[in-house]
Motif scaffolding. Structure first.
Motif, PDB file in Angstrom:
ATOM      1  N   ALA A   1      27.744  -2.930 -96.554  1.00  0.00           N
ATOM      2  CA  ALA A   1      27.603  -3.949 -95.700  1.00  0.00           C
ATOM      3  C   ALA A   1      26.855  -4.026 -94.663  1.00  0.00           C
ATOM      4  O   ALA A   1      25.540  -4.304 -94.422  1.00  0.00           O
TER       5      ALA A   1
ATOM      6  N   SER B   1      22.441  -5.514 -98.619  1.00  0.00           N
ATOM      7  CA  SER B   1      21.922  -6.506 -98.780  1.00  0.00           C
ATOM      8  C   SER B   1      23.531  -6.624 -99.617  1.00  0.00           C
ATOM      9  O   SER B   1      23.586  -6.430-100.830  1.00  0.00           O
ATOM     10  N   THR B   2      23.400  -8.750 -99.939  1.00  0.00           N
ATOM     11  CA  THR B   2      24.526  -8.814-101.109  1.00  0.00           C
ATOM     12  C   THR B   2      23.925  -9.010-102.443  1.00  0.00           C
ATOM     13  O   THR B   2      24.082  -8.606-103.675  1.00  0.00           O
TER      14      THR B   2
ATOM     15  N   LEU C   1      24.340  -5.195-102.988  1.00  0.00           N
ATOM     16  CA  LEU C   1      26.268  -5.395-103.990  1.00  0.00           C
ATOM     17  C   LEU C   1      26.438  -5.625-105.367  1.00  0.00           C
ATOM     18  O   LEU C   1      27.255  -5.321-105.982  1.00  0.00           O
ATOM     19  N   ARG C   2      25.519  -7.044-104.914  1.00  0.00           N
ATOM     20  CA  ARG C   2      26.147  -8.175-106.604  1.00  0.00           C
ATOM     21  C   ARG C   2      25.106  -7.420-107.978  1.00  0.00           C
ATOM     22  O   ARG C   2      25.508  -6.832-109.143  1.00  0.00           O
TER      23      ARG C   2
ATOM     24  N   TYR D   1      29.629 -12.249-110.774  1.00  0.00           N
ATOM     25  CA  TYR D   1      29.084 -13.617-110.112  1.00  0.00           C
ATOM     26  C   TYR D   1      30.184 -13.698-109.921  1.00  0.00           C
ATOM     27  O   TYR D   1      30.800 -14.688-108.997  1.00  0.00           O
TER      28      TYR D   1
ATOM     29  N   HIS E   1      33.748 -12.034-104.455  1.00  0.00           N
ATOM     30  CA  HIS E   1      32.842 -13.013-103.391  1.00  0.00           C
ATOM     31  C   HIS E   1      32.980 -11.752-102.726  1.00  0.00           C
ATOM     32  O   HIS E   1      33.673 -10.837-101.882  1.00  0.00           O
ATOM     33  N   LEU E   2      30.935 -11.454-101.580  1.00  0.00           N
ATOM     34  CA  LEU E   2      30.647 -10.335-101.642  1.00  0.00           C
ATOM     35  C   LEU E   2      31.157 -10.193 -99.106  1.00  0.00           C
ATOM     36  O   LEU E   2      30.610 -11.322 -99.145  1.00  0.00           O
TER      37      LEU E   2
ATOM     38  N   THR F   1      29.261  -9.715 -95.674  1.00  0.00           N
ATOM     39  CA  THR F   1      27.672  -9.562 -95.420  1.00  0.00           C
ATOM     40  C   THR F   1      28.229  -8.840 -94.528  1.00  0.00           C
ATOM     41  O   THR F   1      28.943  -8.192 -93.702  1.00  0.00           O
ATOM     42  N   SER F   2      26.431  -8.475 -93.791  1.00  0.00           N
ATOM     43  CA  SER F   2      26.663  -7.602 -92.242  1.00  0.00           C
ATOM     44  C   SER F   2      27.631  -8.055 -91.299  1.00  0.00           C
ATOM     45  O   SER F   2      28.358  -8.080 -90.775  1.00  0.00           O
TER      46      SER F   2
ATOM     47  N   SER G   1      31.448  -7.849 -92.038  1.00  0.00           N
ATOM     48  CA  SER G   1      31.917  -6.870 -92.730  1.00  0.00           C
ATOM     49  C   SER G   1      32.774  -6.504 -91.242  1.00  0.00           C
ATOM     50  O   SER G   1      33.500  -5.206 -91.590  1.00  0.00           O
TER      51      SER G   1
END
Length: 843
Positions: A333, A338-339, A342-343, A409, A412-413, A415-416, A419
């Motif tokens: 990230a 982007s999310t 990663l997703r 899904y 929870h990922l 983000t920049s 991170s």
């Protein structure tokens, strides 16, 4: 040339990117082989079970019948709930009235179930036959695979006897031998008739009875008798019809009820108010599947719960893996991913896992479907003809896609913007509050679904134990029952009786035989042969206004019958060799005698001695049945109740006639032995065949095994749902242990600090076990609440649906909580063994 090169370029880039993600996912998963194998096997179990059961439900409940234009084919039923009968069939005068007055049906087909002895095709045997009119096969929309079927030309008393073999009987008994066509057979039932095999019916659902042959009316002398043709209360025929063009089922049902109301008004004496006669109609497919619908839908729901448990378990594993990968994902990230990127990576990994799991699941579903089909055949014969089709593949694919999207899904990922806060350099594992809640929600979900399955299986087990432990009052283990059907060809009624008496005499001489007797009914196996019984009365019995005479079952037995079955005679005596004969040795008329059951004696003669009092039949249907006498019979004995219809015995009203008097509507030998009962089958068969080479001798089994056979559906229900519950429980407990193990590994530094400031290892052990127990308790509460709502909702659609009792719920909760404590003890012990110094250095 394309008008949208930009769109094509974007599509190509998307495909290339997706393939790249799949390759990266495959390489990533090879570094965590243990997790990948666990996920694949768990998904294979959930998807395989659901694919197999959906195929079973589709094949039994949804698959079209082979009958032409089946949506117009209906089954018409007459019931008399007041006398405990949901289907009393129709009489010939009733059929004639309906055919003459109903216009919403274009055709009618009639079917009567009759037992025949059949000679001329291989070994002598007893067969179940459908006696049908010439319009039957046309109405049913069925066709032959060999020869022809019965048609209008085969109707009437002067027609030649003809027989059609059902496909399964032709395939199993004659190995599809085409030379059976044209063979002559002799059929025996209330008289004998010859017939010719004219065809073989195409594979179809054998309804309303699983018959071996179909025969025209002339093969059954009883169907041609004047009493059958004119007796409105002589009901032994089932009725089918075809909706006229443009007519709906509701319209046909309304007209049938209107015509039926007129019939009841015109013949009020034949439709008692107490019996509550009614008529109804439903589509044939709905009628055929009604017996299996509830159990299959419950089975489908159980497999759905297993899928939910499997997905929850896998979601926990994926969530835990994602937490461990926070450093990696945070770096990606921070570098600009982007999310969505990663997703997409997680989705690719989920697709790889779910595709492999679905493939294994579908492969395992094929043998599982074969096992389930044998199970379901106890509830619907349609299950015997199931074949694997593409539905199993697309069900597996849909479940795999659903699981893959769910798993992608769940985490929870980063983000920049977030991170930077991740301790990339740290090797430790940190669980956020949101992640911890998700882990516990999935674990509780697994436990709740497992609890619902476990409670259902416990209820079935409790029911089965109650059925198996019920006392029958019979010596089931030492009594061998052998079917020796009545053969009247070339014999007078007395010769038939003498045949059975001589059989008894010869079998009694065999070593190990204690007592042999004759009866017309094999307990439990022949439970539905004689309907709700016949009306009777007795000395001094007075009916209340509007009340009908009570009903009793009739049984014809030989002397020694009660002793052979281990049933005591409570008062009076057993039959002897002279009972049932019409004359005394001096030529004087002999008074007919009977033995009655204990319940009948108490109800008909309360506070009085039943011996030497009289009972007599009053049922109007008896004038149409040969062999019955309305003459008062003197009671010479009172025997303990024999409930030969229900596996859990209840009070029974039964009148026993002597074998010499009859009637003989069947034949069974009951052999009480102190040896192995099955060792007598061969010598008994040899004795009877020496007396008559054409005599069928079949279905030898102890009463214990007959009862066990009747209980097979209940036993199968318990085993199948028990397997589901056991598998679900195992997955759920692994999930709980996994959540706690992950929690312990993430809290290593915390536990080290707690130990350093004085906490005892036992406190950590107790805390982790308590955490697992709380999750289990929450699962039990959630499962109880959700299960109650579902059961109440299902009960409004399915009358057979029952709520689990108090004990199954309590036992299931105790088992699940105890198992959860055991599952929690492994990670708890690990927490208690943490080394303080290593824990403090871990981060």
């Amino acid at each position: 040339m394309s008008d949208n090169p930009t769109n094509e370029s974007h599509f190509g880039e998307a495909i290339f990117s997706f393939v790249r993600d799949i390759k990266f996912a495959a390489r990533s998963l090879t570094r965590t082989k243990g997790l990948a194998i666990t996920v694949v096997l768990t998904l294979a179990l959930g998807i395989g079970a659901n694919a197999a059961i959906f195929s079973l439900v589709r094949g039994v409940l949804l698959r079209p019948l082979v009958n032409a234009d089946e949506n117009r084919l209906i089954y018409i039923r007459q019931s008399a709930l007041g006398m405990g009968s949901e289907n009393v069939n129709f009489s010939v005068p009733e059929l004639q009235d309906l055919k003459a007055s109903v216009r919403s049906l274009s055709e009618f087909g009639d079917f009567s179930t009759v037992g025949f002895t059949m000679i001329g095709l291989g070994e002598p045997r007893e067969v179940r036959a459908g006696v049908v009119g010439g319009s039957y096969f046309e109405v049913m929309g069925l066709h032959p695979v060999l020869g022809r079927l019965i048609g209008p030309q085969d109707d009437g008393p002067k027609a030649a006897g003809v027989v059609v073999l059902t496909y399964r009987f032709w395939a199993t008994a004659f190995h599809k031998d085409p030379s059976v066509l044209g063979r002559a057979v002799r059929l025996g039932s209330f008289g004998d008739r010859s017939a010719t095999v004219i065809g073989v019916l195409e594979p179809s659902v054998p309804y309303p009875a699983d018959t071996e042959i179909m025969a025209n009316v002339v093969t059954s002398p009883h169907h041609l008798s004047a009493t059958m043709v004119t007796g409105r209360v002589h009901r032994m025929t089932e009725l089918f019809g075809r909706l006229a063009p443009g007519v709906t089922l509701d319209q046909a049902r309304a007209e049938l009820r209107s015509v039926y109301a007129t019939m009841k008004k015109d013949h009020a004496e034949d439709y008692s108010a107490q019996a509550d006669f009614r008529i109804d109609a439903r589509l044939l497919r709905d009628q055929i599947t009604s017996g299996a619908r509830t159990v299959l839908l419950v089975l489908l729901a159980a497999s759905g719960l297993v899928f939910i448990i499997a997905c929850s378990n896998v979601a926990n594993l994926i969530l835990a893996r994602t937490v461990r990968r926070e450093g990696e994902l945070g770096i990606r990230a921070a570098l600009g991913a982007s999310t969505g990127d990663l997703r997409r990576t997680l989705l690719a990994e989920s697709l790889v896992l779910c595709t492999i799991g679905a493939t294994l699941g579908v492969l395992s579903a094929r043998p599982l479907l074969a096992v389930l089909a044998r199970y379901a055949s106890r509830f619907s014969v349609r299950a015997l003809d199931l074949t694997v089709d593409s539905s199993m593949l697309w069900v597996g694919a849909l479940l795999a896609i659903f699981a893959a999207v769910l798993l992608a899904y769940v985490p929870h990922l980063p983000t920049s913007s977030t991170s930077q806060s991740i301790g990339i350099a740290s090797g430790g594992v940190r669980i956020t509050g949101n992640t911890r809640r998700r882990l516990r929600v999935f674990a509780v979900t697994q436990i709740a679904a497992s609890f619902m399955l476990l409670a259902g299986a416990s209820m079935l087990l409790k029911t089965l134990i109650a059925l198996q432990s019920a006392q029958t009052g019979l010596d089931t283990r030492h009594v061998l029952a052998i079917n020796v059907p009545t053969m009247t060809y070339g014999k007078s009624p007395q010769q038939v009786v003498d045949f059975y008496k001589e059989s008894i005499r010869r079998v009694d001489e065999l070593p190990g035989v204690n007592r042999t007797a004759f009866g017309i009914v094999a307990p439990w196996r022949d439970a539905d042969n004689f309907g709700p019984g016949l009306q009777f009365s007795g000395d001094g019995h007075v009916r209340a206004p509007g009340e009908e005479d009570p009903r009793a079952q009739f049984r014809t037995v030989s002397p020694g019958f009660f002793a052979a079955l281990g049933v005591p005679i409570l008062a009076g005596r057993d039959f002897n060799a002279l009972d049932g004969q019409t004359k005394e040795p001096d030529g004087q008329a002999k008074e007919p005698v009977v033995i009655v059951s204990e319940t009948l004696a108490k109800r008909m003669f309360p506070n009085r001695d039943a011996l030497n009092r009289h009972v007599y039949w009053t049922d109007p249907v008896l004038k149409f049945i040969p062999g019955f006498s309305a003459t008062p019979h003197r009671i010479i004995g009172v025997a303990a109740d024999i409930d030969d219809s229900h596996v859990v015995p209840g009070p029974t009203l039964t009148v026993y006639n002597a074998i010499d008097e009859g009637p003989l509507f069947g034949g069974h030998l009951f052999i009480h032995t102190s040896a192995n009962p099955y060792s007598l089958v061969t010598p008994v068969t040899r004795i009877i065949r020496d007396m008559s080479a054409e005599q069928p001798v079949e279905h030898a089994a102890t009463l214990e095994d007959i009862r066990a056979e009747v209980l097979t559906p209940d036993r199968l229900n318990t085993v199948v749902f028990g397997i589901f519950a056991g598998a679900a429980l195992a997955i759920a407990l692994v999930g709980v242990a996994g959540v706690l193990a992950f929690s312990v590994s993430a809290r290593t530094r915390e536990f080290g600090i707690r130990l350093a400031i004085g906490s005892r290892p036992r406190d950590l052990l107790t805390g982790v076990i308590a955490e697992g127990t709380v999750m289990a308790l929450l699962g039990v509460v959630a499962g109880t609440a959700f299960g109650f709502v579902v059961a109440r909702l299902a009960g409004s659609y399915f009358v057979e649906m029952k709520m689990p009792g108090f004990m199954p719920v309590v036992v299931s909760a105790f088992v699940l909580l105890a198992a959860a404590v055991v599952a929690s003890s492994v990670p708890a012990a690990r927490a208690a063994r943490i080394n303080v110094m290593e824990a403090l250095r871990s981060e």
